[in-house]
Structure formats: structure tokens, C-alpha cells
Design a protein around this motif. Structure first.
Motif, PDB file in Angstrom:
ATOM      1  N   LEU A  79       7.890   2.165  -1.045  1.00 32.63           N
ATOM      2  CA  LEU A  79       6.090   2.267  -2.081  1.00 32.63           C
ATOM      3  C   LEU A  79       5.433   1.523  -2.329  1.00 32.63           C
ATOM      4  CD1 LEU A  79       5.567   4.951  -4.108  1.00 32.63           C
ATOM      5  CD2 LEU A  79       7.639   3.713  -5.365  1.00 32.63           C
ATOM      6  N   LEU A  80       6.035   0.812  -1.850  1.00 37.98           N
ATOM      7  CA  LEU A  80       4.665  -0.297  -2.608  1.00 37.98           C
ATOM      8  C   LEU A  80       4.103  -0.502  -1.592  1.00 37.98           C
ATOM      9  CD1 LEU A  80       6.854  -3.427  -3.632  1.00 37.98           C
ATOM     10  CD2 LEU A  80       5.739  -1.549  -4.959  1.00 37.98           C
ATOM     11  N   VAL A  81       4.207  -0.588   0.115  1.00 38.64           N
ATOM     12  CA  VAL A  81       3.460  -0.332   1.672  1.00 38.64           C
ATOM     13  C   VAL A  81       2.854   0.510   1.463  1.00 38.64           C
ATOM     14  CG1 VAL A  81       3.379   0.171   4.272  1.00 38.64           C
ATOM     15  CG2 VAL A  81       4.814  -1.298   2.250  1.00 38.64           C
ATOM     16  N   ASP A  82       3.214   2.090   1.451  1.00 36.47           N
ATOM     17  CA  ASP A  82       2.235   3.087   1.111  1.00 36.47           C
ATOM     18  C   ASP A  82       0.934   3.494  -0.362  1.00 36.47           C
ATOM     19  OD1 ASP A  82       3.634   4.566   2.879  1.00 36.47           O
ATOM     20  OD2 ASP A  82       5.303   5.074   1.582  1.00 36.47           O
ATOM     21  N   TRP A  83       1.817   2.343  -1.321  1.00 32.42           N
ATOM     22  CA  TRP A  83       0.365   2.019  -2.561  1.00 32.42           C
ATOM     23  C   TRP A  83      -0.580   1.527  -2.231  1.00 32.42           C
ATOM     24  CZ3 TRP A  83       1.897   1.654  -8.106  1.00 32.42           C
ATOM     25  CH2 TRP A  83       0.978   2.076  -8.918  1.00 32.42           C
ATOM     26  N   VAL A  84      -0.263   0.081  -1.449  1.00 30.62           N
ATOM     27  CA  VAL A  84      -0.962  -0.882  -0.890  1.00 30.62           C
ATOM     28  C   VAL A  84      -1.974  -0.267   0.676  1.00 30.62           C
ATOM     29  CG1 VAL A  84      -1.236  -3.071   0.821  1.00 30.62           C
ATOM     30  CG2 VAL A  84       0.649  -2.758  -1.212  1.00 30.62           C
ATOM     31  N   LEU A  85      -1.625   0.651   1.336  1.00 34.97           N
ATOM     32  CA  LEU A  85      -2.780   1.358   2.289  1.00 34.97           C
ATOM     33  C   LEU A  85      -3.284   2.330   1.658  1.00 34.97           C
ATOM     34  CD1 LEU A  85       0.222   2.023   4.935  1.00 34.97           C
ATOM     35  CD2 LEU A  85      -1.327   0.107   4.779  1.00 34.97           C
ATOM     36  N   GLU A  86      -2.417   2.939   0.556  1.00 35.17           N
ATOM     37  CA  GLU A  86      -3.639   4.210  -0.042  1.00 35.17           C
ATOM     38  C   GLU A  86      -4.282   2.736  -0.908  1.00 35.17           C
ATOM     39  OE1 GLU A  86      -3.728   5.788  -4.159  1.00 35.17           O
ATOM     40  OE2 GLU A  86      -1.730   6.117  -3.150  1.00 35.17           O
ATOM     41  N   VAL A 116      -4.513  -9.691   1.881  1.00 33.43           N
ATOM     42  CA  VAL A 116      -3.695  -9.385   1.289  1.00 33.43           C
ATOM     43  C   VAL A 116      -2.536 -10.645   1.024  1.00 33.43           C
ATOM     44  CG1 VAL A 116      -1.629  -7.394   1.100  1.00 33.43           C
ATOM     45  CG2 VAL A 116      -4.214  -6.912   2.200  1.00 33.43           C
ATOM     46  N   ALA A 117      -2.114 -11.020   0.415  1.00 32.14           N
ATOM     47  CA  ALA A 117      -0.852 -11.545  -0.167  1.00 32.14           C
ATOM     48  C   ALA A 117       0.294 -10.629  -0.582  1.00 32.14           C
ATOM     49  CB  ALA A 117      -0.968 -12.678  -0.816  1.00 32.14           C
ATOM     50  N   ASP A 118       1.534 -10.693  -0.092  1.00 34.22           N
ATOM     51  CA  ASP A 118       3.205 -10.875   0.345  1.00 34.22           C
ATOM     52  C   ASP A 118       3.759 -11.985  -0.637  1.00 34.22           C
ATOM     53  OD1 ASP A 118       5.665 -10.036  -0.647  1.00 34.22           O
ATOM     54  OD2 ASP A 118       5.723  -9.435   2.017  1.00 34.22           O
ATOM     55  N   LEU A 119       3.468 -12.041  -1.437  1.00 32.16           N
ATOM     56  CA  LEU A 119       4.945 -12.919  -2.748  1.00 32.16           C
ATOM     57  C   LEU A 119       5.759 -12.666  -2.421  1.00 32.16           C
ATOM     58  CD1 LEU A 119       2.499 -13.552  -5.276  1.00 32.16           C
ATOM     59  CD2 LEU A 119       2.141 -14.053  -3.235  1.00 32.16           C
ATOM     60  N   ILE A 160       7.487  -6.068   3.491  1.00 32.59           N
ATOM     61  CA  ILE A 160       6.379  -5.362   3.133  1.00 32.59           C
ATOM     62  C   ILE A 160       4.777  -6.143   3.944  1.00 32.59           C
ATOM     63  CG2 ILE A 160       4.856  -5.387   1.210  1.00 32.59           C
ATOM     64  CD1 ILE A 160       7.290  -5.738   0.033  1.00 32.59           C
ATOM     65  N   ALA A 161       4.880  -7.373   4.440  1.00 30.07           N
ATOM     66  CA  ALA A 161       4.421  -7.682   5.411  1.00 30.07           C
ATOM     67  C   ALA A 161       3.381  -7.421   6.228  1.00 30.07           C
ATOM     68  CB  ALA A 161       4.177  -9.432   4.864  1.00 30.07           C
ATOM     69  N   VAL A 162       4.879  -6.945   7.337  1.00 26.23           N
ATOM     70  CA  VAL A 162       4.396  -6.747   8.804  1.00 26.23           C
ATOM     71  C   VAL A 162       4.653  -5.558   8.730  1.00 26.23           C
ATOM     72  CG1 VAL A 162       6.399  -8.374   9.305  1.00 26.23           C
ATOM     73  CG2 VAL A 162       7.483  -6.104   8.828  1.00 26.23           C
ATOM     74  N   ALA A 163       4.712  -4.408   7.693  1.00 27.15           N
ATOM     75  CA  ALA A 163       4.430  -3.382   7.887  1.00 27.15           C
ATOM     76  C   ALA A 163       3.078  -3.211   7.129  1.00 27.15           C
ATOM     77  CB  ALA A 163       5.648  -2.538   6.376  1.00 27.15           C
ATOM     78  N   ILE A 164       2.546  -3.691   6.349  1.00 29.97           N
ATOM     79  CA  ILE A 164       1.271  -3.859   6.300  1.00 29.97           C
ATOM     80  C   ILE A 164      -0.098  -4.184   7.412  1.00 29.97           C
ATOM     81  CG2 ILE A 164      -1.365  -4.719   4.992  1.00 29.97           C
ATOM     82  CD1 ILE A 164       1.320  -5.009   2.432  1.00 29.97           C
ATOM     83  N   ASP A 218      -7.554  -9.239  -1.623  1.00 31.84           N
ATOM     84  CA  ASP A 218      -8.390  -8.242  -2.194  1.00 31.84           C
ATOM     85  C   ASP A 218      -7.102  -7.191  -3.074  1.00 31.84           C
ATOM     86  OD1 ASP A 218     -11.355  -8.090  -1.301  1.00 31.84           O
ATOM     87  OD2 ASP A 218     -10.152  -8.534   0.706  1.00 31.84           O
ATOM     88  N   LEU A 219      -5.469  -7.871  -2.379  1.00 33.66           N
ATOM     89  CA  LEU A 219      -4.217  -7.167  -3.096  1.00 33.66           C
ATOM     90  C   LEU A 219      -3.738  -7.500  -3.008  1.00 33.66           C
ATOM     91  CD1 LEU A 219      -3.993  -3.398  -2.494  1.00 33.66           C
ATOM     92  CD2 LEU A 219      -2.339  -5.393  -2.106  1.00 33.66           C
ATOM     93  N   VAL A 220      -3.030  -8.031  -3.934  1.00 34.24           N
ATOM     94  CA  VAL A 220      -1.731  -8.487  -3.627  1.00 34.24           C
ATOM     95  C   VAL A 220      -0.962  -7.871  -3.891  1.00 34.24           C
ATOM     96  CG1 VAL A 220      -0.049 -10.939  -4.592  1.00 34.24           C
ATOM     97  CG2 VAL A 220      -3.135 -11.014  -4.360  1.00 34.24           C
ATOM     98  N   VAL A 221       0.436  -8.190  -3.761  1.00 37.37           N
ATOM     99  CA  VAL A 221       1.889  -6.814  -3.870  1.00 37.37           C
ATOM    100  C   VAL A 221       3.511  -8.356  -3.775  1.00 37.37           C
ATOM    101  CG1 VAL A 221       1.966  -6.826  -0.882  1.00 37.37           C
ATOM    102  CG2 VAL A 221       3.495  -4.611  -2.420  1.00 37.37           C
ATOM    103  N   ALA A 222       4.330  -7.483  -4.607  1.00 41.14           N
ATOM    104  CA  ALA A 222       5.263  -8.230  -4.805  1.00 41.14           C
ATOM    105  C   ALA A 222       6.327  -7.791  -4.967  1.00 41.14           C
ATOM    106  CB  ALA A 222       5.170  -9.699  -5.862  1.00 41.14           C
ATOM    107  N   ASN A 223       7.758  -7.750  -4.332  1.00 40.33           N
ATOM    108  CA  ASN A 223       8.845  -7.319  -4.896  1.00 40.33           C
ATOM    109  C   ASN A 223      10.114  -8.759  -5.419  1.00 40.33           C
ATOM    110  OD1 ASN A 223      11.340  -5.801  -5.152  1.00 40.33           O
ATOM    111  ND2 ASN A 223      11.726  -5.976  -3.037  1.00 40.33           N
TER     112      ASN A 223
END
Length: 277
Positions: free
Chosen positions: A96-103, A113-116, A123-127, A177-182
């Protein structure tokens, strides 16, 4: 050690409480075959070395060790990733996180983009796979986890920047521009931790109420996001309100939350005030 047939081995797995699909995948790996091959050739006899490996794997799976650790791999967002006990097994809900980032970055050109807390790098490689123009950086405090993540990116021919450190620390002075974290978000003493005992505890729980890592990420976001940049985090089923409140307190706006396919509150996003929306 006496050999047994494949069909008998699968019955043995059922008797041990191991899921049939898992047992078929394990047996296929041992025999260098496929699930279809294992099913079609139930009379195939396991040789002594194969039998020994089967019994060892069966015992480990029956004890709750994740299938992904035994096979050494897990599929995530259509990619086959290496996993080891140094990293969490990537979960389907995290897609879900990857899909939301791509959107969110659909109209951006070469977004940063940063993946913490990247762990396996899922997540990082999928993006990066879906957006080759993106400039993706990924952090983790664990050198062993970063080695797994870097290996996954290399095998897929993807150029992700991996940096060692806790959350924002290795990204000082940088904006995205966008940061994502799980991050780890399971509360200490949560009954689910017992079933996850084979996975690294530090990647599952920060202790106490489970919010410490989420707070650290949210509190530092405004200083690392471009104006209008988004932060998207995964969180526990009962943490949505706390995360949204923390985001508001940190100066982030336009908070949104989404549930996973099971209908469980799973992720929340908010952005730094600015031109982009």
C-alpha cells in the motif's frame, strides 16, 4: 535414515501442522523442482540428504520460523527479494505504501524520495523499479539490513543510495519531495510479538506504546521535506489518530489515511505546507 516418498513427506507436514502450500514450496526447493512437480510426482523418493534437510526445515517451519527465511526470498510488489533473519519479512499490506508513493509522485519529474528504516529494501527498490527516474535514498541503522537491501537492489539492476544511520540522522541537510517509512510500531507486550519471535525485535517494536519511532519520523519531517512534499508512514491499527495528531503538531497539513485490503487502518500521509499539493 530411510527415504520417504514426496506424498508421504507432505502428509508428514500436515501432521506437524505446517500449511500444505508452505510444505510444497519447501519440498520443491529441496528437490530442485516446482510445486507442480512435487504434486505430480508423489512417488518420488527423497534421498537421505534430502530427507535430512526436509526434516530440519519442517521442524523449523512448525516452530513458527517464517517460510521466507527458509527459502531465503519473498515476493514484494512483483519483485523477488532476498530476505534473511536480519530483516523483517516484507508484508503484502506494505505494498500500500509503494502504491501511494507512486500515486503522489505521478506528475513529478525525477522526484527525490527517501525510505527511512529500509530493512530488506523492499519499499525503496519497488519505487525505484517503477520509477527509474526517481532519486531514491534509503536509510537503516543496521549494517546487516543495509547489506541485504543493497544486494536486492544490485540483483535487480537498480541504483538506490543506501546510507547508514537512524531515521533522519544520515540525511542531515537534505530535502525530499516524498518520504516513506514503515518503522517499528508494535507496542511492548503486544500479544502478537510472540508469533513474530523469529524476526528482529528492533524492527518490530520500539517498546512502550509503539509510537516512539513514528514520533521521531514525524517530528523531523518538516526539516527534510521540500515545500509541498509528502510524508507517508505505516502504523498500527489503533495508531491512526495519534499519528495524525502528531503530524498536525509538527506543522504538516492535509493529512489522509488509508486502510489495507483487510480494512485495517494502515497508513497515514501529510505534507509540508508549500506550493505543491
Amino acid at each position: 535414515m530411510n527415504g520417504i516418498r514426496c506424498d508421504a513427506a507432505l502428509r508428514e507436514a500436515r501432521g506437524a501442522g505446517v500449511d500444505t502450500l508452505d510444505a510444497q514450496l519447501l519440498l520443491a526447493r529441496i528437490l530442485g523442482s516446482t510445486r507442480t512437480g512435487v504434486i505430480a510426482h508423489g512417488d518420488r523418493l527423497l534421498q537421505p540428504a534430502e530427507r535430512a534437510r526436509w526434516q530440519a526445515w519442517l521442524a523449523r517451519r512448525a516452530a513458527g520460523e517464517p517460510l521466507a527465511y527458509l527459502l531465503g526470498e519473498k515476493e514484494f510488489h512483483g519483485l523477488r527479494l532476498q530476505v534473511t533473519p536480519d530483516v523483517l519479512v516484507p508484508r503484502p499490506e506494505t505494498e500500500l505504501l509503494v502504491d501511494w508513493v507512486l500515486e503522489k509522485m505521478a506528475d513529478a519529474t525525477a522526484p527525490a524520495v527517501a525510505d527511512l528504516g529500509t530493512g530488506s529494501g523492499a519499499i525503496a527498490v519497488a519505487i525505484q523499479h517503477r520509477r527509474p527516474d526517481a532519486r531514491v535514498a534509503a536509510t537503516d541503522i543496521s549494517p546487516a539490513a543495509l547489506a541485504v537491501a543493497a544486494g536486492n537492489a544490485a540483483r535487480l539492476g537498480l541504483k538506490v543510495e543506501f546510507v547508514a544511520g537512524s531515521w533522519w540522522q544520515p540525511l542531515a541537510g537534505r530535502r525530499f519531495d516524498l518520504v516513506v517509512a514503515n518503522p517499528p510500531y508494535v507496542a511492548a507486550g503486544d500479544r502478537h510479538l510472540a508469533a513474530l519471535r523469529h524476526e528482529p525485535l528492533a524492527a518490530l517494536s520500539p517498546g512502550a506504546d509503539g509510537l516512539a519511532a513514528l514520533h521521531a519520523i514525524v517530528d523531523g519531517a518538516a526539516g527534510h521535506l521540500e515545500p509541498g512534499g509528502w510524508l507517508i508512514v505505516e502504523h498500527g491499527f489503533d495508531q491512526q489518530a495519534a499519528v495524525r495528531s502528531r503530524m498536525a503538531g509538527a506543522g504538516l497539513i492535509d493529512a489522509e489515511s488509508r486502510a489495507d485490503l483487510a480494512g485495517t487502518p494502515r497508513a497515514t500521509a501529510a505534507r509540508r505546507p508549500g506550493d505543491a499539493a
